[in-house]
Write an enzyme that holds these catalytic residues in place. Sequence first.
Site, mmCIF file in Angstrom:
data_model
loop_
_atom_site.group_PDB
_atom_site.id
_atom_site.type_symbol
_atom_site.label_atom_id
_atom_site.label_comp_id
_atom_site.label_asym_id
_atom_site.label_seq_id
_atom_site.Cartn_x
_atom_site.Cartn_y
_atom_site.Cartn_z
ATOM 1 N N HIS A 187 0.855 -1.194 0.000
ATOM 2 C CA HIS A 187 0.000 0.000 0.000
ATOM 3 C C HIS A 187 0.884 1.233 0.000
ATOM 4 O O HIS A 187 2.021 1.194 0.477
ATOM 5 C CB HIS A 187 -0.949 0.013 1.208
ATOM 6 C CG HIS A 187 -0.265 0.071 2.537
ATOM 7 N ND1 HIS A 187 0.095 1.254 3.146
ATOM 8 C CD2 HIS A 187 0.125 -0.908 3.393
ATOM 9 C CE1 HIS A 187 0.676 1.006 4.312
ATOM 10 N NE2 HIS A 187 0.714 -0.307 4.485
ATOM 11 N N ASP A 189 -0.378 4.468 1.000
ATOM 12 C CA ASP A 189 -0.758 5.443 2.015
ATOM 13 C C ASP A 189 0.152 5.291 3.230
ATOM 14 O O ASP A 189 0.739 4.228 3.454
ATOM 15 C CB ASP A 189 -2.219 5.262 2.423
ATOM 16 C CG ASP A 189 -2.495 3.855 2.971
ATOM 17 O OD1 ASP A 189 -2.377 2.897 2.187
ATOM 18 O OD2 ASP A 189 -2.806 3.716 4.168
ATOM 19 N N ASP A 222 6.971 1.204 5.871
ATOM 20 C CA ASP A 222 5.565 0.777 5.951
ATOM 21 C C ASP A 222 4.709 1.596 4.982
ATOM 22 O O ASP A 222 4.063 2.552 5.378
ATOM 23 C CB ASP A 222 5.057 0.941 7.384
ATOM 24 C CG ASP A 222 3.661 0.369 7.578
ATOM 25 O OD1 ASP A 222 3.200 -0.403 6.716
ATOM 26 O OD2 ASP A 222 3.041 0.708 8.592
ATOM 27 N N GLU A 257 -4.841 1.499 3.653
ATOM 28 C CA GLU A 257 -4.630 0.411 4.607
ATOM 29 C C GLU A 257 -4.453 0.923 6.025
ATOM 30 O O GLU A 257 -4.944 0.319 6.988
ATOM 31 C CB GLU A 257 -3.392 -0.394 4.183
ATOM 32 C CG GLU A 257 -3.228 -1.726 4.913
ATOM 33 C CD GLU A 257 -2.421 -1.622 6.197
ATOM 34 O OE1 GLU A 257 -2.374 -2.593 6.960
ATOM 35 O OE2 GLU A 257 -1.835 -0.545 6.445
ATOM 36 N N GLU A 258 -3.771 2.057 6.186
ATOM 37 C CA GLU A 258 -3.470 2.570 7.515
ATOM 38 C C GLU A 258 -4.715 3.100 8.232
ATOM 39 O O GLU A 258 -4.677 3.347 9.439
ATOM 40 C CB GLU A 258 -2.412 3.670 7.440
ATOM 41 C CG GLU A 258 -1.059 3.226 6.918
ATOM 42 C CD GLU A 258 -0.347 2.247 7.837
ATOM 43 O OE1 GLU A 258 -0.915 1.873 8.883
ATOM 44 O OE2 GLU A 258 0.781 1.843 7.500
ATOM 45 N N ASP A 285 2.037 -10.299 1.017
ATOM 46 C CA ASP A 285 1.797 -8.911 1.398
ATOM 47 C C ASP A 285 2.862 -8.472 2.399
ATOM 48 O O ASP A 285 3.724 -9.260 2.809
ATOM 49 C CB ASP A 285 0.394 -8.796 2.014
ATOM 50 C CG ASP A 285 -0.090 -7.350 2.141
ATOM 51 O OD1 ASP A 285 0.486 -6.458 1.483
ATOM 52 O OD2 ASP A 285 -1.045 -7.116 2.902
ATOM 53 N N HIS A 562 5.440 4.047 12.156
ATOM 54 C CA HIS A 562 4.353 4.893 12.666
ATOM 55 C C HIS A 562 4.854 5.939 13.653
ATOM 56 O O HIS A 562 4.040 6.566 14.341
ATOM 57 C CB HIS A 562 3.247 4.069 13.340
ATOM 58 C CG HIS A 562 2.492 3.171 12.411
ATOM 59 N ND1 HIS A 562 1.312 2.547 12.771
ATOM 60 C CD2 HIS A 562 2.730 2.794 11.140
ATOM 61 C CE1 HIS A 562 0.874 1.824 11.762
ATOM 62 N NE2 HIS A 562 1.728 1.963 10.747
#
Length: 592
Positions: A187, A189, A222, A257-258, A285, A562
């Site tokens: 992903h 995002d 990520d 996704e986040e 994934d 994150h």
Amino acid sequence: MGSEKELPIYGNGNVAPKKRNCKMVWSLGLVLVGLSCYLLSGISNTQGYLGDTFRSFSGDDGKNPDSLCPIVEKVKFSDFVYESDTVDRILHDAKFRNQSIEKLLGAVKYPTEIYDEMTRPEEADSVDELLKIEPGWKYFQDFQKYLKKTFPKVHEHLSLDKVNDFGLVYTWKGKDENKKPLLLTAHYDVVPVQKETLDQWTFPPFTGGYDGKFLYGRGVSDCKDLLIGLLETVELLLTEDKFSPERTIILAFGYDEEAGGSGAQKIFKHLVGKYGPDSMLQIIDEGSSGYQEMEGLNVILPATGEKGYVDSFIELYTPGGHSSVPPKHTSIGILAKLLSDIEDAEFESVITNANPVLNQLQCLAEHSPLIDNDLRKNILKAHFDTKANEALLKYLRAQVSQKFLVTTSQAIDIISGGVKSNALPEHASALVNHRIAVEELVKSTSEKVLGQIKQIAEKHELGLIFEGQTVYEPTEHGYFNYTLRQGLEPAPVTPTQDEIWNLFGGSLRHFYEDVVFAGESKEFVFAPSLMTGNTDTKWYWDLTRNIFRYAPGLPNPHLNIHSVDEKTNFDGHLLIIAFYYNYLQVVDQLAQ
């Protein structure tokens, strides 16, 4: 591979099949009852409840037919990959490295931040309308343009379907339509950066930087590194123009996704509409990365399962009034007591063969040279011996990092109530987040919380409504309203010891032992693991049983995902490219 009826059919909006609660096995010590329970449960688990009794072994050269963790046989790339010095160039050439650094840093420069309350593409009448409401989506469009500019051959030779305008599905069509496609996902995002933390970053989060070992920037681990690595791989193969796949290769990149969004669900509907259910050979994934050194053992740990998810949203409505004449307990006080009770009563821990963690531990017990002997014995007997099982659970519960691999978690994350200092609060609410253990269900999780709400409601003569149904009639004192949000059952567990398991694991063993650490005599064990969070694969259950959440790399315990100074070891990023350069050719020839 299973038929359409055997698959969970979750991604198309239906509810995943219910699993029987088998915790009774341990309290009663009834192994045969446990076996019956799991045979009837529908859980995707190739091990069988009694482990080696029902196991089909392969990949261990027949050296240990009773093994609970047979070592997969290495798949040598040279037998299936055209002659090339490309992998050496990927891993060791300074020019290639610098170009790859620039590609990943370029991807970081686009602040594709996704917020929980952000308006999504399907909620606007058009893209133009969406951009007026949420200008941040413009960065997503700019990122797509960056990919087109950076990977010209990918965009020339692969077809690109833009699903819901922002989901990207690249298809490298294979020559053999009878071979199931390989689906690789990521992903683009990223988690938002708090403005208050900007001065704490070594490099600005959306400029990024490289210190000679780590590359910094939001999304760099990520998981724009995986996305860029996959595209670099395909661009490289197209540039060399020696590999023409028999099997269709699909790259699917989500955009929310986040935020637990529906972007991947839209992609699922596109794929299942085009190929049908149970149509993919394998899905790989984001997830665990590289390998870990555990008890003197190098272990490659793809996540073959995910815990479930549900939010308990609890509201309490009570009469208002002036704060000078308060009741004994306001709504906030009552809710506080309830939340304290919820935290005090933890969920029961349980570990069975339904949980990949048990097989992971069995691999440690069989192959680790350093593991404590008593722990080894308890692990190897835990699938049939009640005392050994409880001893193992006691060991796991003592470690925060391990505890929630075998226990449903509960975290009070949001609370609110009241509007003024001299007015009694008429409404108070709290959100409790749960990550559901493999052997549990959304239903069993909510039943625990509902029982505790009932006790408080009875004590304070309050009503209770649960999911729109009246449990206790509201009273003059008020009532609770309990609702569930984003309920997701634990994921079906990927089979082990079958052809795809051995192919993927054997390829990774060869990659690490004979390519990355050639000449160092390092040995690796391929074992399953469990993710406590969820990836976009939660929407893809109906496409295949063979879902692996894993990216090649190096041990990186402190990537600050994150958080401030998110980073990745760039040597590990190059391993993504080097592995997939080989694996795309291997899987093209070997798998069904």
